[in-house]
Design an enzyme around this catalytic site. Structure first.
Site, PDB file in Angstrom:
ATOM      1  N   ASP A 166      23.074  47.144  60.485  1.00 55.81           N
ATOM      2  CA  ASP A 166      21.613  47.060  61.095  1.00 55.81           C
ATOM      3  C   ASP A 166      21.076  48.058  60.731  1.00 55.81           C
ATOM      4  OD1 ASP A 166      19.995  45.368  63.368  1.00 55.81           O
ATOM      5  OD2 ASP A 166      19.910  47.467  63.446  1.00 55.81           O
ATOM      6  N   TYR A 179      13.607  53.089  59.300  1.00 54.73           N
ATOM      7  CA  TYR A 179      14.842  54.077  59.357  1.00 54.73           C
ATOM      8  C   TYR A 179      14.762  54.926  58.155  1.00 54.73           C
ATOM      9  CZ  TYR A 179      16.549  51.089  63.020  1.00 54.73           C
ATOM     10  OH  TYR A 179      16.410  50.119  64.418  1.00 54.73           O
ATOM     11  N   LYS A 181      14.496  45.109  59.042  1.00 51.30           N
ATOM     12  CA  LYS A 181      13.319  44.639  59.948  1.00 51.30           C
ATOM     13  C   LYS A 181      12.082  44.896  59.409  1.00 51.30           C
ATOM     14  CE  LYS A 181      16.534  46.106  63.668  1.00 51.30           C
ATOM     15  NZ  LYS A 181      17.107  47.157  63.247  1.00 51.30           N
ATOM     16  N   HIS A 241      10.372  43.833  63.974  1.00 53.11           N
ATOM     17  CA  HIS A 241      10.763  44.816  64.525  1.00 53.11           C
ATOM     18  C   HIS A 241      10.275  44.708  66.158  1.00 53.11           C
ATOM     19  CE1 HIS A 241      12.886  49.100  63.465  1.00 53.11           C
ATOM     20  NE2 HIS A 241      13.192  48.758  65.074  1.00 53.11           N
TER      21      HIS A 241
HETATM   22  N1  LIG Z   1      15.305  47.073  67.360  1.00 47.37           N
HETATM   23  C1  LIG Z   1      14.805  48.284  67.991  1.00 47.37           C
HETATM   24  O1  LIG Z   1      13.829  48.466  68.363  1.00 47.37           O
HETATM   25  C2  LIG Z   1      16.022  49.212  67.843  1.00 47.37           C
HETATM   26  C3  LIG Z   1      15.687  50.380  68.499  1.00 47.37           C
HETATM   27  C4  LIG Z   1      16.731  51.456  68.677  1.00 47.37           C
HETATM   28  C5  LIG Z   1      17.911  50.997  68.075  1.00 47.37           C
HETATM   29  N2  LIG Z   1      18.052  49.895  67.274  1.00 47.37           N
HETATM   30  C6  LIG Z   1      19.425  49.801  66.622  1.00 47.37           C
HETATM   31  O2  LIG Z   1      20.591  49.916  67.517  1.00 47.37           O
HETATM   32  C7  LIG Z   1      21.414  50.841  66.984  1.00 47.37           C
HETATM   33  C8  LIG Z   1      22.194  51.648  67.910  1.00 47.37           C
HETATM   34  O3  LIG Z   1      21.220  52.255  68.878  1.00 47.37           O
HETATM   35  P1  LIG Z   1      20.867  53.774  68.804  1.00 47.37           P
HETATM   36  O4  LIG Z   1      21.419  54.423  67.755  1.00 47.37           O
HETATM   37  O5  LIG Z   1      19.807  53.990  69.303  1.00 47.37           O
HETATM   38  O6  LIG Z   1      22.025  54.242  70.034  1.00 47.37           O
HETATM   39  P2  LIG Z   1      23.348  53.868  70.421  1.00 47.37           P
HETATM   40  O7  LIG Z   1      24.158  53.268  69.459  1.00 47.37           O
HETATM   41  O8  LIG Z   1      23.419  53.205  71.945  1.00 47.37           O
HETATM   42  O9  LIG Z   1      23.928  55.706  70.840  1.00 47.37           O
HETATM   43  C9  LIG Z   1      24.336  56.312  69.781  1.00 47.37           C
HETATM   44  C10 LIG Z   1      24.618  57.577  70.149  1.00 47.37           C
HETATM   45  O10 LIG Z   1      25.762  57.756  70.864  1.00 47.37           O
HETATM   46  C11 LIG Z   1      26.625  58.538  70.174  1.00 47.37           C
HETATM   47  N3  LIG Z   1      28.018  57.900  70.022  1.00 47.37           N
HETATM   48  C12 LIG Z   1      28.282  56.920  69.170  1.00 47.37           C
HETATM   49  N4  LIG Z   1      29.518  56.317  69.399  1.00 47.37           N
HETATM   50  C13 LIG Z   1      29.958  57.308  70.295  1.00 47.37           C
HETATM   51  C14 LIG Z   1      31.176  57.497  71.057  1.00 47.37           C
HETATM   52  N5  LIG Z   1      32.318  56.673  70.636  1.00 47.37           N
HETATM   53  N6  LIG Z   1      31.521  58.550  71.987  1.00 47.37           N
HETATM   54  C15 LIG Z   1      30.421  59.394  72.242  1.00 47.37           C
HETATM   55  N7  LIG Z   1      29.137  59.307  71.749  1.00 47.37           N
HETATM   56  C16 LIG Z   1      28.937  58.183  70.770  1.00 47.37           C
HETATM   57  C17 LIG Z   1      26.033  59.053  68.944  1.00 47.37           C
HETATM   58  O11 LIG Z   1      26.340  60.275  68.398  1.00 47.37           O
HETATM   59  P3  LIG Z   1      26.861  60.754  67.327  1.00 47.37           P
HETATM   60  O12 LIG Z   1      25.954  60.025  66.008  1.00 47.37           O
HETATM   61  O13 LIG Z   1      26.846  62.055  67.033  1.00 47.37           O
HETATM   62  O14 LIG Z   1      28.328  59.960  66.869  1.00 47.37           O
HETATM   63  C18 LIG Z   1      24.744  58.722  69.045  1.00 47.37           C
HETATM   64  O15 LIG Z   1      24.066  59.989  69.854  1.00 47.37           O
HETATM   65  C19 LIG Z   1      20.568  51.827  66.199  1.00 47.37           C
HETATM   66  O16 LIG Z   1      21.382  52.402  65.246  1.00 47.37           O
HETATM   67  C20 LIG Z   1      19.841  50.614  65.319  1.00 47.37           C
HETATM   68  O17 LIG Z   1      20.374  50.050  64.387  1.00 47.37           O
HETATM   69  C21 LIG Z   1      17.271  49.044  67.193  1.00 47.37           C
END
Ligand SMILES: NC(=O)c1ccc[n+]([C@@H]2O[C@H](COP(=O)([O-])OP(=O)(O)OC[C@H]3O[C@@H](n4cnc5c(N)ncnc54)[C@H](OP(=O)(O)O)[C@@H]3O)[C@@H](O)[C@H]2O)c1
Length: 277
Positions: A49, A54, A79, A112
């Site tokens: 994704d 990004y 997106k 998005h």
């Molecule tokens: N459509 C939208 O508006 C929107 C907005 C935000 C995000 N997104 C999408 O959703 C995806 C995920 O959301 P996100 O990146 O915001 O947050 P997330 O996946 O909820 O959390 C990522 C965070 O958690 C940590 N983490 C990941 N796996 C872990 C584990 N097993 N144990 C401990 N910590 C862990 C990561 O640290 P490390 O990287 O240091 O491991 C990072 O700091 C994004 O990458 C993006 O593709 C979409």
């Protein structure tokens, strides 16, 4: 040899399918994305994704090619950003994304954010419908759409999104959105499924994790899977990317799910869609 894909797929209302668990790459540098994506695919991920915002579509495309797994076996989402809404403008933005990805189609293209101040998301949607008709996008959907945004699309188009990607985690389980999406045959996908890591580190998740011999992150991801959601955790570490994939060999019981429900606070890590210009 590349490991087999681990994720089940879920059906989309247009007849396509989507792997339920994928890798999110928000805040992954373009220069790192290639190695990380190739490593994730080698670990069995088949769903990535990304988004124009990004700034890593080039790295994502390189990673997909470097993995050696055929393009048609990988599900790629990107997106259109808020400043590119409009019938012609959104199609131009899509051309740029495709060029950066180095692909000739994407599996899923999303609006998005509705970006209500601009008031052009219905025009962007018309562009997505055209891109799908032209065979350049397999499936089309939206992100951060509330029921009133979806109703506006329904008033102006015969084609409904197949998926709505929204912020969703134990603090913010989005019951109303999930129920509305389901009533329209729209699959809900969880962004920030770990609340950017902030939902981790509490006694309830720790004790459920201990009980199952899993990590708290795996417990939260399993919760998403059992709710029938598509889920796209992000990590910059290949070890954690692998850890996050190992959620198909245990089941949360009724007491676990009830305890996780108690974590709801309504807190968001991102903006409310009505406030995202
Ligand atoms: N459509 C939208 O508006 C929107 C907005 C935000 C995000 N997104 C999408 O959703 C995806 C995920 O959301 P996100 O990146 O915001 O947050 P997330 O996946 O909820 O959390 C990522 C965070 O958690 C940590 N983490 C990941 N796996 C872990 C584990 N097993 N144990 C401990 N910590 C862990 C990561 O640290 P490390 O990287 O240091 O491991 C990072 O700091 C994004 O990458 C993006 O593709 C979409």
């Amino acid at each position: 040899m590349t490991p087999a894909a681990f994720s089940p797929v879920l059906p989309l209302s247009d007849g396509n399918v989507i792997p339920q668990l994928g890798l999110g790459v928000y805040k992954v540098e373009d220069t790192v994305a290639s190695t990380l994506v190739a490593g994730a695919i080698e670990a069995g991920y088949r769903h990535i994704d990304t988004a124009a915002l990004y700034n890593n579509e080039r790295g994502v495309g390189e990673g997909v090619r470097a993995s050696g797994v055929p393009r048609e076996e990988i599900f790629v989402t990107t997106k259109v950003w808020n400043d590119r809404h409009g019938y012609d403008e959104t199609q131009r933005a899509f051309d740029e994304s495709l060029e950066l990805l180095g692909m000739d189609y994407v599996d899923l293209y999303l609006i998005h954010w509705p970006a209500p101040e601009q008031n052009r998301y219905t025009e962007a949607w018309r562009a997505l419908v055209k891109l799908q008709e032209d065979g350049r996008v397999r499936s089309i959907g939206v992100s951060n759409f509330k029921s009133h945004h979806l109703n506006r699309l329904r008033d102006t188009s015969d084609v409904l999104p197949v998926l709505n990607q929204v912020e969703l985690h134990p603090w913010l389980p989005q019951l109303e959105t999930r129920t509305f999406d389901r009533s329209l045959g729209i699959l809900t996908e969880s962004w920030s499924p770990l609340a950017r890591g902030r939902v981790l580190g509490n006694d309830i998740l720790d004790s459920i994790a201990d009980k199952h011999g899993k990590s708290p992150a795996q417990v939260v991801l399993r919760w998403h899977i059992q709710l029938g959601l598509v889920v796209i955790p992000k990590s910059n570490s290949l070890d954690r990317i692998r850890e996050n994939s190992q959620v198909f060999d245990f089941t949360l019981d009724v007491a676990d799910v009830a305890a996780i429900a108690g974590l709801e606070t309504g807190e968001r890590t991102g903006l409310d869609p009505d406030d995202h210009g």
